[in-house]
Structure formats: structure tokens, C-alpha cells
Design a protein around this motif. Structure first.
Motif, PDB file in Angstrom:
ATOM      1  N   THR A 255      47.707 -13.569   2.822  1.00  0.00           N
ATOM      2  CA  THR A 255      48.815 -14.045   3.658  1.00  0.00           C
ATOM      3  C   THR A 255      50.157 -13.717   3.020  1.00  0.00           C
ATOM      4  O   THR A 255      51.096 -13.286   3.703  1.00  0.00           O
ATOM      5  N   PHE A 256      50.253 -13.874   1.699  1.00  0.00           N
ATOM      6  CA  PHE A 256      51.525 -13.648   1.016  1.00  0.00           C
ATOM      7  C   PHE A 256      51.840 -12.154   0.881  1.00  0.00           C
ATOM      8  O   PHE A 256      52.983 -11.727   1.097  1.00  0.00           O
ATOM      9  N   ILE A 257      50.857 -11.345   0.536  1.00  0.00           N
ATOM     10  CA  ILE A 257      51.111  -9.920   0.283  1.00  0.00           C
ATOM     11  C   ILE A 257      51.142  -9.111   1.574  1.00  0.00           C
ATOM     12  O   ILE A 257      52.061  -8.310   1.797  1.00  0.00           O
ATOM     13  N   TYR A 258      50.135  -9.313   2.436  1.00  0.00           N
ATOM     14  CA  TYR A 258      50.024  -8.499   3.641  1.00  0.00           C
ATOM     15  C   TYR A 258      50.620  -9.161   4.874  1.00  0.00           C
ATOM     16  O   TYR A 258      50.762  -8.517   5.919  1.00  0.00           O
ATOM     17  N   GLY A 259      50.932 -10.455   4.784  1.00  0.00           N
ATOM     18  CA  GLY A 259      51.459 -11.147   5.946  1.00  0.00           C
ATOM     19  C   GLY A 259      50.426 -11.416   7.012  1.00  0.00           C
ATOM     20  O   GLY A 259      50.762 -11.763   8.146  1.00  0.00           O
ATOM     21  N   ARG A 260      49.148 -11.264   6.681  1.00  0.00           N
ATOM     22  CA  ARG A 260      48.057 -11.502   7.620  1.00  0.00           C
ATOM     23  C   ARG A 260      47.064 -12.466   7.006  1.00  0.00           C
ATOM     24  O   ARG A 260      46.619 -12.272   5.862  1.00  0.00           O
ATOM     25  N   ASN A 261      46.698 -13.470   7.758  1.00  0.00           N
ATOM     26  CA  ASN A 261      45.752 -14.485   7.294  1.00  0.00           C
ATOM     27  C   ASN A 261      44.326 -13.968   7.514  1.00  0.00           C
ATOM     28  O   ASN A 261      43.712 -14.212   8.557  1.00  0.00           O
ATOM     29  N   ILE A 262      43.812 -13.245   6.526  1.00  0.00           N
ATOM     30  CA  ILE A 262      42.502 -12.609   6.657  1.00  0.00           C
ATOM     31  C   ILE A 262      41.392 -13.652   6.759  1.00  0.00           C
ATOM     32  O   ILE A 262      40.387 -13.437   7.446  1.00  0.00           O
ATOM     33  N   TYR A 263      41.560 -14.790   6.117  1.00  0.00           N
ATOM     34  CA  TYR A 263      40.510 -15.817   6.179  1.00  0.00           C
ATOM     35  C   TYR A 263      40.273 -16.266   7.615  1.00  0.00           C
ATOM     36  O   TYR A 263      39.138 -16.272   8.099  1.00  0.00           O
ATOM     37  N   CYS A 264      41.332 -16.674   8.304  1.00  0.00           N
ATOM     38  CA  CYS A 264      41.167 -17.167   9.671  1.00  0.00           C
ATOM     39  C   CYS A 264      40.731 -16.056  10.624  1.00  0.00           C
ATOM     40  O   CYS A 264      39.994 -16.309  11.572  1.00  0.00           O
ATOM     41  N   LEU A 265      41.169 -14.829  10.392  1.00  0.00           N
ATOM     42  CA  LEU A 265      40.845 -13.733  11.294  1.00  0.00           C
ATOM     43  C   LEU A 265      39.420 -13.228  11.122  1.00  0.00           C
ATOM     44  O   LEU A 265      38.785 -12.809  12.099  1.00  0.00           O
ATOM     45  N   TYR A 266      38.895 -13.268   9.884  1.00  0.00           N
ATOM     46  CA  TYR A 266      37.624 -12.600   9.610  1.00  0.00           C
ATOM     47  C   TYR A 266      36.548 -13.506   9.009  1.00  0.00           C
ATOM     48  O   TYR A 266      35.369 -13.202   9.148  1.00  0.00           O
ATOM     49  N   ALA A 267      36.926 -14.567   8.311  1.00  0.00           N
ATOM     50  CA  ALA A 267      35.932 -15.302   7.526  1.00  0.00           C
ATOM     51  C   ALA A 267      35.640 -16.706   8.014  1.00  0.00           C
ATOM     52  O   ALA A 267      34.539 -17.220   7.767  1.00  0.00           O
ATOM     53  N   CYS A 268      36.574 -17.353   8.687  1.00  0.00           N
ATOM     54  CA  CYS A 268      36.427 -18.775   9.025  1.00  0.00           C
ATOM     55  C   CYS A 268      35.211 -19.015   9.919  1.00  0.00           C
ATOM     56  O   CYS A 268      35.161 -18.504  11.057  1.00  0.00           O
ATOM     57  N   PRO A 269      34.245 -19.791   9.466  1.00  0.00           N
ATOM     58  CA  PRO A 269      33.048 -20.024  10.290  1.00  0.00           C
ATOM     59  C   PRO A 269      33.322 -20.864  11.531  1.00  0.00           C
ATOM     60  O   PRO A 269      32.696 -20.653  12.573  1.00  0.00           O
ATOM     61  N   PHE A 270      34.265 -21.800  11.450  1.00  0.00           N
ATOM     62  CA  PHE A 270      34.545 -22.633  12.614  1.00  0.00           C
ATOM     63  C   PHE A 270      35.295 -21.834  13.676  1.00  0.00           C
ATOM     64  O   PHE A 270      35.086 -22.037  14.882  1.00  0.00           O
ATOM     65  N   GLY A 271      36.151 -20.930  13.238  1.00  0.00           N
ATOM     66  CA  GLY A 271      36.809 -20.045  14.194  1.00  0.00           C
ATOM     67  C   GLY A 271      35.804 -19.158  14.912  1.00  0.00           C
ATOM     68  O   GLY A 271      35.912 -18.911  16.114  1.00  0.00           O
ATOM     69  N   ALA A 272      34.800 -18.670  14.169  1.00  0.00           N
ATOM     70  CA  ALA A 272      33.755 -17.849  14.776  1.00  0.00           C
ATOM     71  C   ALA A 272      32.946 -18.649  15.792  1.00  0.00           C
ATOM     72  O   ALA A 272      32.577 -18.140  16.855  1.00  0.00           O
ATOM     73  N   ALA A 273      32.674 -19.920  15.476  1.00  0.00           N
ATOM     74  CA  ALA A 273      31.922 -20.760  16.411  1.00  0.00           C
ATOM     75  C   ALA A 273      32.687 -20.941  17.714  1.00  0.00           C
ATOM     76  O   ALA A 273      32.107 -20.861  18.815  1.00  0.00           O
ATOM     77  N   GLN A 274      33.997 -21.177  17.635  1.00  0.00           N
ATOM     78  CA  GLN A 274      34.801 -21.308  18.842  1.00  0.00           C
ATOM     79  C   GLN A 274      34.835 -20.011  19.641  1.00  0.00           C
ATOM     80  O   GLN A 274      34.778 -20.018  20.878  1.00  0.00           O
TER      81      GLN A 274
END
Length: 398
Positions: A255-274
Motif C-alpha cells: 500500500t505504501f510503495i505501490y499505492g495498491r492494497n494487494i492484500y484486499c485485492l488478492y489475498a483476503c479470504p473474506f473478500g473472496a467469499a463475498q
């Protein structure tokens, strides 16, 4: 004006959270004599020497020794007191402080661990038997109980019996969970920077991996309680908590270096469930802009209040209100069950409602992006000043 107002609010919130942490850490140390009294009901006097309490009855006869032991659990350090009688047997174990999630702590207390070690000799306790086996989600808490008792018994053994009880060395944990986290983050960074038509498919693959491994298998998503634990100064042993550092570190760095929250976009299991539920529902409806802003404002207020209370009380588990545990371990409070039901139902018609409106990670992302923006602005200002000084110096020389 809006940016200035937001900066003032953010600064005031940081100051308030810092004050809460300072107040929490300046509270008095817990009293150990009360739990020792419960272990030795006949105790009338306590003499402390090198961290070990010598316990005497009302006739000044030695009845045993007691010492405290601490280990890091799910929500922070756990403090226990173990008592050893004059025959070298464990007289009892009392919990002084613990910061675990209430539902999982009740599971640990309901086990036979504390009863199993009563009466055993300090140098012959079978630590494998009393451990909470098969209780999904309570492994970290039960391991902390084991480590705390071991530490306290070792203190008494050295002081009272001049016997060294070796503490087991923690093994470095690096397995499928840690590998999955690294692969997902590296894939997310690479794909998001490269773009292309395959990005959507690769993102789906990463999210499904996160859902199955970080979610249902390992139950290890980032939670507000884990972030608050680190903010409180409780840092788990990297040998057993590497996955936590990889997740939070990956979230913060990308988030700090690339300005993109890679966790929420690619890794978050609850986001994937939704997202999976959204596929079942089909078309997604857009909410009015004013309602979105209202819910996002409400989210920030809830996150601030939860973290403030957790820091003030030094109880990181109090900050945990997400419905993750209910989905991935099928255990939680009535409120969490209700919240999970609402989120999943709404996900049928509105895209990722929890992620977009109520997830505390979004608030953390906004903070990091503001820090990133201020940092980059500061770098530009310093660079501009440096260039101006260099030009002025060159002009004066010529």
C-alpha cells in the motif's frame, strides 16, 4: 479545505490513540498475592526472592512456592501463576491476565488442562496431554497456557529445588500458509503492475487460494485485533508468528510503495467469499453516493472507537468485531453470526459490502495512503529546495 480538515481530524485521532495507549501502559501492575492465596488457602505471608514467592502459613511454616510465567497468546501476553508445594507437586495454576478472544478463551478454560497438571511433580509434567487438542481456533491460546506454566514452574524449580527445568525451543514455522502468503503477494504485485487481460483470472485464482488456505484451512485473515496487538507493543515470536508479519507487512509495504492494497485485492479470504456470493446473485446495484460516504464515515468512527478502547484497556481482542471467525471456524457471538448473515445476503445484490463500507482494513489503507502522499510531497519539496540551492550556488559562482 477538505484535505486540511481531514489532516486535522487524522492528527487528532492519532494523538487520542497515543494517549489511550499511554494511559493503558501506566496502570499499576497486577497483584499476584490474590491468585497465590487461591492456590494456597492456608497462606498467611509471602516473601519474594528473585521473582519467586515463598509462601508461609500463620505459624511461619513454609507451605510452598509460587511464580508467574508469561507467553504471547492470540491477543497479547498471557500471565499465569503456578504454585508448587514442599513435596514438589503442582498445587494449582491461576490465570492473572489474559487478552484472548472471549469465545476461544472459554474453550480453553472448559478443557481439562488446568486439572490435568494438579498433583504432578514439577519435573514430571506431561505437557502434551493437557494441551487443548482438536479445538479449532484455540491452538494459539492453549499453546500460550502451556508456555506460561512451563516458565513459572521453571522459576520455582531453580529457586526452591536448585533444579534446572529446560524450556523447549520453539521450532521455526514455515509451511503452506507462509508459502501461500508469499506467492499471493508476489503474484498480486507482478500482475497488478503488468496489467493485461489475464489479470482478472489470476486475481480469481489468488482469491480462491486465500479463501481456502488463509480462510477455511488456517483461519488466518488480518483482523483489527491483530493490528491492535502490534500497536499495543505485543509482538509474537517470529518463529511461530511469521504468517502474521508477512500478512501485515505485505499489506503495509504494497500500500505504501505501490499505492495498491494487494492484500484486499488478492489475498483476503473474506473478500473472496463475498465475491463468490456476488457471482451467485448476479447483477450488482450501485448505492447513492451520499449513503456510501455515510457508511464509510461510520466505519472510520467504529474503527477508531474499537482501537481506542482496546489500547486504553490493553485488550486487543476487544477491537475484534469482524465476522471472520464465524465463517471460517463456525464459532462466534450472536452479533457476529447476525452480522455474517447480513453481509452474505447483501453480497447477493451489492458488490463486496463489507469490504467497501465496513472493513477496518479500508481505514488502515486510507491512513497509509495519506502517509504515502505526505511522504512523496515531502520528498518533492526537499528535492525542489535542493535544486534551487544548487542553481543559486551555480549562478553565484559563475
Amino acid at each position: 479545505m477538505k484535505r486540511r480538515r481531514n489532516s486535522v481530524i487524522a492528527f487528532a485521532a492519532i494523538v487520542a490513540l497515543g494517549a489511550a495507549l499511554w494511559l493503558g501502559r501506566t496502570r499499576t501492575a497486577p497483584d499476584l498475592t490474590s491468585p497465590i492465596q487461591r492456590i494456597f488457602p492456608q497462606a498467611a505471608a509471602f516473601v519474594q526472592h528473585r521473582g519467586v514467592f515463598h509462601v508461609y502459613d500463620d505459624q511461619d511454616r513454609l507451605v510452598g512456592w509460587a511464580a508467574s510465567g508469561s507467553a504471547s497468546g492470540y491477543g497479547g501476553p498471557m500471565l499465569l501463576v503456578a504454585g508448587i508445594d514442599t513435596l514438589g507437586r503442582v498445587a494449582g495454576v491461576e490465570v492473572v491476565e489474559q487478552r484472548e478472544t472471549p469465545i476461544f478463551w472459554r474453550m480453553v478454560r472448559a478443557s481439562d488442562y488446568f486439572k490435568a497438571i494438579a498433583g504432578a511433580r514439577f519435573d514430571g509434567i506431561n505437557y502434551d496431554y493437557p494441551n487443548v487438542v482438536g479445538v479449532t481456533g484455540a491452538t494459539i491460546s492453549s499453546d500460550a497456557v502451556v508456555a506460561s506454566v512451563r516458565a513459572s514452574v521453571a522459576e520455582v524449580a531453580g529457586e526452591a529445588f536448585d533444579v534446572r527445568v529446560p524450556l523447549p525451543r520453539q521450532a521455526f514455522e514455515f509451511g503452506i500458509l507462509e508459502i501461500t502468503i508469499l506467492v499471493v503477494f508476489l503474484t498480486g504485485i507482478t500482475v497488478h503492475r503488468a496489467g493485461g487481460r489475464a489479470r482478472r483470472s489470476i486475481r480469481w485464482a489468488c482469491q480462491i487460494a486465500g479463501l481456502l488456505i488463509l480462510g477455511f484451512w488456517k483461519d488466518s485473515p488480518i483482523t483489527l485485533a491483530k493490528i491492535t496487538m502490534l500497536l499495543s507493543g505485543y509482538f509474537p515470536d517470529v518463529r511461530t508468528g511469521l504468517a502474521l508479519y508477512l500478512l501485515i507487512g505485505g499489506f503495509a509495504v504494497t500500500t505504501f510503495i505501490y499505492g495498491r492494497n494487494i492484500y484486499c485485492l488478492y489475498a483476503c479470504p473474506f473478500g473472496a467469499a463475498q465475491r463468490c456470493v456476488g457471482v451467485i446473485g448476479g447483477k450488482s446495484f450501485r448505492l447513492p453516493a451520499w449513503s456510501v460516504r455515510l457508511m464509510q464515515w461510520l466505519r472510520n468512527v467504529i474503527v477508531f472507537v474499537a482501537v481506542f478502547i482496546a489500547l486504553l484497556t490493553l485488550q486487543p481482542a476487544l477491537a475484534s468485531y469482524e465476522p471472520f471467525a464465524v465463517l471460517f471456524s463456525l464459532r462466534g457471538t450472536t452479533l457476529q453470526w447476525l452480522l455474517l448473515f447480513i453481509v452474505l445476503v447483501v453480497s447477493l445484490t451489492i458488490r463486496n459490502p463489507w469490504c467497501n463500507f465496513f472493513c477496518p482494513m479500508r481505514s488502515a489503507e486510507l491512513v497509509l495512503k495519506e502517509v504515502r502522499r505526505a511522504f512523496r510531497k515531502g520528498v518533492k519539496v526537499r528535492s525542489g529546495w535542493a535544486n534551487a540551492c544548487a542553481n543559486a550556488s551555480g549562478h553565484g559562482t559563475s
